[in-house]
Design a protein around this motif. Structure first.
Motif, PDB file in Angstrom:
ATOM      1  N   TYR A 198       0.814  -1.039   0.243  1.00 60.68           N
ATOM      2  CA  TYR A 198      -0.006   0.038   0.092  1.00 60.68           C
ATOM      3  C   TYR A 198       0.860   1.223  -0.024  1.00 60.68           C
ATOM      4  O   TYR A 198       0.447   2.543  -0.521  1.00 60.68           O
ATOM      5  CB  TYR A 198      -1.047  -0.071   1.138  1.00 60.68           C
ATOM      6  N   ILE A 201       1.522   1.812  -3.787  1.00 57.38           N
ATOM      7  CA  ILE A 201       0.456   2.341  -4.409  1.00 57.38           C
ATOM      8  C   ILE A 201       0.157   3.842  -3.952  1.00 57.38           C
ATOM      9  O   ILE A 201      -0.002   4.646  -4.661  1.00 57.38           O
ATOM     10  CB  ILE A 201      -0.914   1.408  -3.766  1.00 57.38           C
ATOM     11  N   ALA A 205       0.507   5.884  -7.473  1.00 58.97           N
ATOM     12  CA  ALA A 205      -0.658   6.422  -7.919  1.00 58.97           C
ATOM     13  C   ALA A 205      -0.915   7.859  -7.558  1.00 58.97           C
ATOM     14  O   ALA A 205      -1.157   8.622  -8.464  1.00 58.97           O
ATOM     15  CB  ALA A 205      -1.832   5.914  -6.914  1.00 58.97           C
ATOM     16  N   LEU A 311      -7.908   0.597  -7.795  1.00 61.47           N
ATOM     17  CA  LEU A 311      -6.697   0.844  -7.071  1.00 61.47           C
ATOM     18  C   LEU A 311      -6.839   1.411  -5.507  1.00 61.47           C
ATOM     19  O   LEU A 311      -6.150   0.846  -4.673  1.00 61.47           O
ATOM     20  CB  LEU A 311      -5.748   1.931  -7.871  1.00 61.47           C
ATOM     21  N   ALA A 315      -5.709  -0.583  -2.148  1.00 55.92           N
ATOM     22  CA  ALA A 315      -4.868  -0.018  -1.350  1.00 55.92           C
ATOM     23  C   ALA A 315      -5.474  -0.301   0.156  1.00 55.92           C
ATOM     24  O   ALA A 315      -4.740  -0.423   1.110  1.00 55.92           O
ATOM     25  CB  ALA A 315      -4.378   1.494  -1.705  1.00 55.92           C
TER      26      ALA A 315
END
Length: 449
Positions: A198, A201, A205, A311, A315
Motif C-alpha cells: 500500500y 500504491i 498512484a 486501486l 490499497a
C-alpha cells in the motif's frame, strides 16, 4: 559438627517453585516459544514499524515544509535505528540472562520498583494507543472501500464509521487467541507484505496523477499560531511512524540464543532488512505525496487519491490486512503483562478460559475507545509525542548511559545526550499540537455518528 549440604543442592521446596515458574513461563506469550529465525525478526519489525503512520507522512510534510520535513524524517530514521541497535545489544548484556521484556531492562537499569514505574506506563500507553488508532484506521479503510464501491450504485445505504470499526474488531476477537509471537508469524508476514504494497500504491498512484496545477507548498495554516501547532502535531506524526522499539525485546525473546550464537546476531540482521523496507516505504510516500498534493493533502494520503477506484479499494484492503497484523504485534506484550499479573500476582491458574476472557475484554475495550474518539490525525500526533518519543527516542539512551556509563564527552556520551535532548523536545511539543487538533475536530463531532 553436622555435615553441610553441597552448595549445588536445592531443597524440594525451591525445586517445586522453580518448576512452577518454568511452567508459567512456558505458558506466557513472550517466553513460551524460542525457535524464531532471523527473518521473523525482519517481518515482525516491518509490521510493528510501518504502520498506518506512513499514510500521514505527506500531511506531516505539509505542516513542516520541505527543509525541516526532510531533515526531521532523515534524523528520525537514523536516531531510531541507533536506539534500536542499543536495545538489541542490551537484550543479553548480562551473561546467562535475557531481558525478554522492555520493563525487565528498565528494572535492571533503574532498579526493581522505579524501572517498573518508568517503563510500564509508557509502554502500555504506546501499545494500547496503537491498538486504538489501528481500530480507527481499519474501520476508516473498510468504510472507504464501501464508499468507493457504492459511488456507482443507487441503492447503497451509507453506514456509520462505528459499524466499520465493529466489523474490523470482529477479526481480533478470533486472532487474539493465538498463543504467542511465533504463532502470529503468518499474520505478521502478510501484514509486512501489505505495508510495502500500500505504500507503493500510495506514492505510485500519486506520481501517476501528476502535480496539480494549483499545487502550493506554503503552510496549510494562515495564522502563526496555527503554523506552530501544526508543526508540533507533525512532529508527533513522525514519532508515531517509528514505534517498533516497544516490542523489539519481546520479538528478540523468541529467537534462540547460546553463548556461541547470541540472539543479537539474527535479530540485528532482521532489523537491518526491516529498516531498508521502512526507508522504501516512508521516504517515497512522504516526499512524492507532498510534492504532488502540496498543502491540500489529507491526513491519510489514500483519501486524497480519489481514482482509479479499483486501486483505491486495493490499497485500503491492504491497509486493513496490515493493521490486523500490526494490532496483534502490539497486543501480544499487553496480553503478556495482563496474564503475568493475573497468574503471578493474583494467583489465577494459567488456563485457556482465563486467556479467553482477558483477551476478549481487551479487544472490546480498544474497540469501544476507538468508536468513541475516532480522530485519526490528532490521535497520531498526541500519542506519537506523549509516549513514543520516550520509548523510541531517548529511554534506550538513558538506559545505555545508566548501564554502560560511557566516558564523559566521549562519542557515545555525546550521541546519547543529543538523542535524549531531541527526544525530550519531541515529547513536550508533539502532544500540544495533537491535543489542539483533537479539540478542533471534536467541536463538530457527534458521538457514535
Amino acid at each position: 559438627m553436622g555435615t553441610q549440604a553441597p552448595s549445588h543442592y536445592k531443597s524440594p521446596d525451591i525445586e517445586a517453585r522453580l518448576q512452577k515458574q518454568k511452567e508459567i513461563d512456558n505458558w506466557l506469550p513472550i517466553t513460551s516459544s524460542r525457535n524464531a529465525k532471523w527473518w521473523y525478526s525482519a517481518f515482525h519489525n516491518v509490521t510493528a514499524m510501518v504502520g498506518a503512520g506512513v499514510l500521514s507522512l505527506p500531511y506531516a510534510m505539509s505542516n513542516l515544509g520541505w527543509g525541516p520535513g526532510v531533515v526531521i524524517l532523515v534524523l528520525s530514521w537514523i536516531i531510531t535505528l541507533y536506539t534500536l541497535w542499543q536495545m538489541v545489544e542490551m537484550h543479553e548484556m548480562v551473561p546467562g540472562k535475557r531481558f525478554d521484556r522492555y520493563h525487565e531492562l528498565g528494572q535492571y537499569a533503574f532498579g526493581e520498583k522505579l524501572g517498573l514505574w518508568i517503563v510500564v506506563p509508557q509502554q502500555l500507553i504506546v501499545e494500547v494507543g496503537v491498538n486504538i488508532v489501528y481500530m480507527v484506521t481499519g474501520g476508516k479503510s473498510l468504510q472507504k472501500v464501501h464508499d468507493v464501491i457504492c459511488q456507482h450504485k443507487s441503492h447503497c445505504a451509507k453506514m456509520k464509521l462505528t459499524y466499520f470499526i465493529m466489523i474490523f474488531s470482529s477479526v481480533h476477537f478470533v486472532l487474539s487467541h493465538l498463543p504467542n509471537f511465533n504463532s502470529i508469524a503468518g499474520v505478521s508476514l502478510a501484514a509486512a507484505v501489505m505495508s510495502l504494497s500500500y505504500s507503493t500504491i500510495a506514492w505510485a498512484a500519486s506520481l501517476g496523477k501528476g502535480v496539480k496545477p494549483e499545487v502550493s507548498y506554503a503552510s496549510r495554516h494562515h495564522s502563526d499560531v496555527g503554523k506552530m501547532f501544526g508543526f508540533f502535531n507533525a512532529l508527533g506524526d513522525v514519532a508515531f511512524a517509528y514505534a517498533g522499539h516497544n516490542v523489539v525485546l519481546e520479538i528478540q525473546a523468541t529467537i534462540p540464543s547460546s553463548p556461541e550464537k547470541p540472539s543479537k546476531g539474527p535479530m540485528w540482521k532482521g532489523v537491518i532488512v526491516a529498516y531498508i523496507v521502512v526507508a522504501l516505504c516512508y521516504f517515497p510516500v512522504a516526499l512524492i505525496g507532498y510534492y504532488i498534493f502540496g498543502n491540500s493533502v489529507e491526513d491519510n494520503i489514500l483519501i486524497s487519491l480519489q481514482k482509479p477506484g479499483w486501486l483505491i479499494i486495493a490499497a485500503n484492503l491492504f491497509v486493513v490486512v496490515h493493521v490486523i497484523g500490526s494490532y496483534q504485534i502490539y497486543a501480544m506484550p499487553v496480553f503478556d503483562m495482563l496474564e503475568t499479573v493475573l497468574v503471578k500476582k493474583l494467583k489465577f491458574k494459567p488456563t485457556w478460559y482465563l486467556r479467553f476472557i482477558t483477551r476478549n475484554v481487551y479487544v472490546a475495550f480498544t474497540m469501544f475507545i476507538a468508536i468513541t474518539f475516532p480522530f485519526f490525525g490528532g490521535l497520531l500526533g498526541f500519542f506519537g509525542g506523549f509516549a513514543f518519543a520516550p520509548t523510541t527516542y531517548f529511554l534506550p539512551c538513558i538506559m545505555w548511559l545508566a548501564i554502560y556509563k560511557p566516558r564523559k564527552f566521549s562519542l557515545s556520551w555525546w550521541t546519547n545526550w543529543t538523542c535524549i535532548v531531541l527526544g525530550i523536545l519531541l515529547m513536550v511539543l508533539a502532544p500540544i499540537g495533537g491535543l489542539r487538533t483533537i479539540i478542533i475536530n471534536a467541536k463538530d463531532y457527534h458521538f457514535y455518528s
